[in-house]
Design a protein around this motif. Structure first.
Motif, short mmCIF file in Angstrom:
data_model
loop_
_atom_site.label_atom_id
_atom_site.label_comp_id
_atom_site.label_asym_id
_atom_site.label_seq_id
_atom_site.Cartn_x
_atom_site.Cartn_y
_atom_site.Cartn_z
N ASP A 48 -60.33 -13.27 48.57
CA ASP A 48 -61.20 -12.25 49.65
C ASP A 48 -60.28 -11.08 49.57
O ASP A 48 -59.21 -11.28 50.78
CB ASP A 48 -61.57 -12.70 50.89
N PRO A 49 -60.09 -10.13 49.69
CA PRO A 49 -59.55 -9.47 49.91
C PRO A 49 -59.59 -8.85 50.99
O PRO A 49 -57.47 -8.64 52.09
CB PRO A 49 -60.38 -7.62 49.62
N LYS A 50 -60.41 -9.40 52.31
CA LYS A 50 -59.96 -9.20 53.64
C LYS A 50 -59.30 -9.68 54.02
O LYS A 50 -58.00 -9.27 54.78
CB LYS A 50 -61.21 -9.39 54.27
N SER A 51 -59.06 -11.12 53.71
CA SER A 51 -58.18 -12.26 53.92
C SER A 51 -56.49 -11.72 53.09
O SER A 51 -55.82 -12.04 53.49
CB SER A 51 -58.13 -13.73 53.40
N PHE A 52 -57.05 -11.34 52.25
CA PHE A 52 -54.84 -10.61 51.75
C PHE A 52 -54.70 -9.88 52.67
O PHE A 52 -52.78 -9.70 53.07
CB PHE A 52 -54.97 -10.10 50.15
N PHE A 53 -55.69 -8.67 52.45
CA PHE A 53 -54.86 -7.12 53.42
C PHE A 53 -54.56 -7.82 55.04
O PHE A 53 -53.44 -7.15 55.77
CB PHE A 53 -55.63 -6.22 53.42
N THR A 54 -55.03 -8.90 55.91
CA THR A 54 -55.41 -9.31 57.16
C THR A 54 -53.78 -9.88 57.62
O THR A 54 -52.69 -10.22 58.01
CB THR A 54 -56.51 -10.00 57.50
N ALA A 55 -53.44 -11.05 55.94
CA ALA A 55 -52.11 -11.19 55.82
C ALA A 55 -51.16 -10.79 55.70
O ALA A 55 -50.20 -10.81 55.95
CB ALA A 55 -52.35 -12.99 54.55
N LYS A 56 -51.18 -9.73 54.70
CA LYS A 56 -49.55 -8.64 54.84
C LYS A 56 -49.55 -7.95 56.06
O LYS A 56 -48.72 -7.43 55.85
CB LYS A 56 -50.52 -7.69 53.25
N ALA A 57 -51.09 -7.60 56.29
CA ALA A 57 -50.18 -6.93 57.24
C ALA A 57 -49.90 -8.06 58.80
O ALA A 57 -49.12 -7.35 59.38
CB ALA A 57 -51.58 -6.18 58.39
N LEU A 58 -50.56 -8.75 59.29
CA LEU A 58 -49.63 -9.96 59.93
C LEU A 58 -48.18 -10.88 59.36
O LEU A 58 -47.56 -11.48 60.69
CB LEU A 58 -50.27 -11.37 60.47
#
Length: 176
Positions: free
Chosen positions: A131-141
């Motif tokens: 899921d791209p949203k999960s990837f972006f959120t994990a990278k941002a945090l």
């Protein structure tokens, strides 16, 4: 040279690929059209084949098509393997395929024919690793997704003097 943009009805396209998937697996299993290659394919003394003499006159074999059942596939039997199915019927707006409306028997037959390619998993959490949203959120945090990749921090600390401990100022190191 491409002279047209391919336009399709998506359920028909997926069902055609699903039936092709089934038939290619059957062909591979039965080895009617697919033969294993012998290596080396050519002998050193064998002259190369001329395209005009050997291949140009050979007629292509018939397309691999699944045999549709007259009862179960009655909704798609007449047009399933047409080049542009339903193009000038009342179910499609015309050659653009922009809007289409298929009857329920046709949609059920298409869904059954496409079942090899369609996923039967409906839980969205099953795909959380993709899921791209999960990837972006994990990278941002700066977090790690369990079973997923670990990311480098987006912003590194700019002041190196703020380090409390590193390998060079370790008190346990003894210099002899």
């Amino acid at each position: 040279f491409v002279n047209e943009v391919p336009k399709v009805i998506e359920p028909v396209y997926i069902a055609q690929w699903g039936t092709m998937w089934i038939m290619m697996r059957r062909e591979k299993r039965d080895r009617r059209h697919f033969k294993r290659m012998r290596f080396p394919p050519f002998d050193d003394e064998e002259p190369p084949l001329d395209y005009g003499d050997n291949v140009l006159d050979v007629d292509p074999v018939d397309a691999i098509e699944i045999e549709l059942d007259e009862e179960e596939d009655a909704g798609v039997l007449g047009w399933f393997y047409d080049h542009r199915p339903l193009q000038f019927t009342k179910m499609v707006n015309g050659p653009s395929y922009r809007t289409w409306q298929l009857p329920l028997p046709a949609m059920t037959a298409l869904h059954r024919l496409a079942s090899q390619l369609l996923s039967d998993i409906v839980d969205p959490n099953y795909f959380y690793l993709f899921d791209p949203k999960s990837f972006f959120t994990a990278k941002a945090l700066n977090m790690a997704i369990p079973g997923g990749p670990k990311f480098e921090p987006l912003y590194r600390d700019l002041d190196m003097d703020d380090d409390d401990w590193n390998e060079f100022n370790d008190i346990n190191k003894i210099i002899i």
